[in-house]
Design a protein around this motif. Sequence first.
Motif, mmCIF file in Angstrom:
data_model
loop_
_atom_site.group_PDB
_atom_site.id
_atom_site.type_symbol
_atom_site.label_atom_id
_atom_site.label_comp_id
_atom_site.label_asym_id
_atom_site.label_seq_id
_atom_site.Cartn_x
_atom_site.Cartn_y
_atom_site.Cartn_z
ATOM 1 N N ASN A 130 -4.727 35.531 7.380
ATOM 2 C CA ASN A 130 -4.539 34.554 6.304
ATOM 3 C C ASN A 130 -4.307 33.136 6.829
ATOM 4 O OD1 ASN A 130 -4.699 36.464 4.110
ATOM 5 N ND2 ASN A 130 -2.687 37.214 4.756
ATOM 6 N N GLY A 131 -4.910 32.809 7.948
ATOM 7 C CA GLY A 131 -4.732 31.469 8.493
ATOM 8 C C GLY A 131 -4.790 31.459 10.001
ATOM 9 N N HIS A 132 -3.789 30.814 10.612
ATOM 10 C CA HIS A 132 -3.756 30.701 12.067
ATOM 11 C C HIS A 132 -2.313 30.791 12.557
ATOM 12 C CE1 HIS A 132 -7.715 28.928 11.253
ATOM 13 N NE2 HIS A 132 -8.011 29.200 12.505
ATOM 14 N N ASP A 133 -2.139 31.385 13.739
ATOM 15 C CA ASP A 133 -0.865 31.337 14.441
ATOM 16 C C ASP A 133 -0.918 30.197 15.449
ATOM 17 O OD1 ASP A 133 0.186 33.460 13.086
ATOM 18 O OD2 ASP A 133 -0.334 34.945 14.624
ATOM 19 N N LEU A 134 0.167 29.421 15.530
ATOM 20 C CA LEU A 134 0.243 28.287 16.442
ATOM 21 C C LEU A 134 1.381 28.501 17.424
ATOM 22 C CD1 LEU A 134 -0.720 27.172 13.450
ATOM 23 C CD2 LEU A 134 -0.479 24.951 14.554
ATOM 24 N N GLN A 135 1.080 28.357 18.701
ATOM 25 C CA GLN A 135 2.090 28.402 19.746
ATOM 26 C C GLN A 135 2.289 26.975 20.243
ATOM 27 O OE1 GLN A 135 3.911 31.122 21.123
ATOM 28 N NE2 GLN A 135 5.046 29.402 22.010
ATOM 29 N N LEU A 136 3.526 26.436 20.094
ATOM 30 C CA LEU A 136 3.793 25.051 20.457
ATOM 31 C C LEU A 136 4.417 24.954 21.839
ATOM 32 C CD1 LEU A 136 5.205 23.579 17.108
ATOM 33 C CD2 LEU A 136 2.840 24.043 17.778
ATOM 34 N N SER A 137 4.294 23.766 22.423
ATOM 35 C CA SER A 137 4.823 23.530 23.764
ATOM 36 C C SER A 137 6.347 23.543 23.803
ATOM 37 C CB SER A 137 4.305 22.193 24.294
ATOM 38 O OG SER A 137 4.679 21.132 23.418
ATOM 39 N N ASP A 138 7.003 23.365 22.644
ATOM 40 C CA ASP A 138 8.469 23.407 22.619
ATOM 41 C C ASP A 138 9.002 24.821 22.401
ATOM 42 O OD1 ASP A 138 7.903 23.904 19.965
ATOM 43 O OD2 ASP A 138 8.856 22.086 19.175
ATOM 44 N N GLY A 139 8.093 25.812 22.439
ATOM 45 C CA GLY A 139 8.497 27.210 22.289
ATOM 46 C C GLY A 139 8.413 27.725 20.875
ATOM 47 N N SER A 140 8.163 26.851 19.909
ATOM 48 C CA SER A 140 8.090 27.285 18.512
ATOM 49 C C SER A 140 6.808 28.060 18.254
ATOM 50 C CB SER A 140 8.133 26.074 17.580
ATOM 51 O OG SER A 140 9.294 25.306 17.780
ATOM 52 N N GLN A 141 6.876 28.982 17.294
ATOM 53 C CA GLN A 141 5.711 29.734 16.839
ATOM 54 C C GLN A 141 5.599 29.561 15.336
ATOM 55 O OE1 GLN A 141 5.990 33.792 18.175
ATOM 56 N NE2 GLN A 141 5.559 33.273 20.305
ATOM 57 N N LEU A 142 4.438 29.169 14.868
ATOM 58 C CA LEU A 142 4.224 28.912 13.451
ATOM 59 C C LEU A 142 3.033 29.700 12.953
ATOM 60 C CD1 LEU A 142 4.432 24.986 13.586
ATOM 61 C CD2 LEU A 142 6.317 26.583 13.106
ATOM 62 N N THR A 143 3.037 30.019 11.680
ATOM 63 C CA THR A 143 1.877 30.603 11.002
ATOM 64 C C THR A 143 1.529 29.705 9.829
ATOM 65 O OG1 THR A 143 2.465 32.865 11.639
ATOM 66 C CG2 THR A 143 0.969 32.605 9.769
ATOM 67 N N ALA A 144 0.258 29.311 9.747
ATOM 68 C CA ALA A 144 -0.154 28.350 8.715
ATOM 69 C C ALA A 144 -1.333 28.896 7.932
ATOM 70 C CB ALA A 144 -0.545 27.015 9.364
#
Length: 379
Positions: free
Chosen positions: A27-41
């Motif tokens: 249902n979208g994309h998973d994002l792995q950020l350089s600050d360690g955060s993980q998001l789903t959009a």
Amino acid sequence: MLHQRLAQLPLEWHCPAKVEQLTPVANGHDLQLSDGSQLTAGLTVLADGGRSGLKEQLGIGSRHESYQQTALIAHVGVSQPHMGVAYERFTSQGPMALLPLPGQAMELIWTHPTGSETARMALPEQLQRAFGDRVGRFTQVGTRHAYPLSLVTAEEPVRPGLAVLGNAAHALHPVAGQGFNLALRGVMDLVEALEQGEQAKRPLGDMSTLQAFEKQRSRDRANVIRMQVALVEAKPAPLSLEDATSVLPAPRVSALTPVSQRLLTHLGAWPAMQKTRVTPYQGMQVWDAEGSGEIAFSADEAGVAGLGHIVENAVTLAALNSQVVEHPNVTPFFGARLQALQRASANLSKQASSGDWLILDDGRQLHAPLIIAADGAHS
């Protein structure tokens, strides 16, 4: 200013941070950020610039069409106040722009045929000779940067749950100054499409919503990107309208009909021409000196206000030139001659696969899907 405004909005703000991994999910994309955060959009807007690593990571290709030019960019200091005026001048080396900055500073963007820009890195003497003294002397030249110029467009501007915006979607020639405006209109169109999708109760990253957005963007891009016109003229730039009418009348004139005047009005040239040396004519007589044949006609007989105007060719050229140099979609190449025409398919090193390449006598190369030859009777 934008960052200040964003900080005031109810947003989850990750700054500084970089998206290191972007992975499509159901249902979208998973994002792995350089600050360690993980998001789903549900919807990811990819706007990470012309050298988008994320676009490559997702396998979204780009179409490249080299302009065979390089832009030299630098901050410069000037001896006179610029008064908030932006300048653009078309030189034999290429178009140059000076944009006002705070104080007596300006941003220089100077386009050169690729390979010749290194000779200009010394500045400021070459800059002074090429630009003139409209802002006084160039007192300082900051760090120079050289960027090769290409027309770049993303092959897939939208995917389910993904929209590509800004320079990641399109990179244009800077002489028109339309890239940022095009990007902002892309943001506005995306917001409008998302609002319509919400009203239709569609998910945030719904493909039909994004396809409607892309349909609107494709029309705008076509108008700005594909309708770029190069005007190649062997003669130097015509005089300004003021200069053309400050000297004695030129010997070559034309009788402009009302139809021609309407076209010139549409182009924005006729209103300025009317304030100069234009002479209306109401009638015409033609006869044969060897016989009795004669014809005469008048505006009254034709039921029109006038048959037209007699105008110096120099005045017409000056008025048209004033519109050409201000038009964002037209790049004039004054003082340049066409040396050769080459089919794009005959030179596989070129990245454009259709149309023709125009080789100018100063080494510049232009690609054109359509060429209009209007170089006179002795073409």
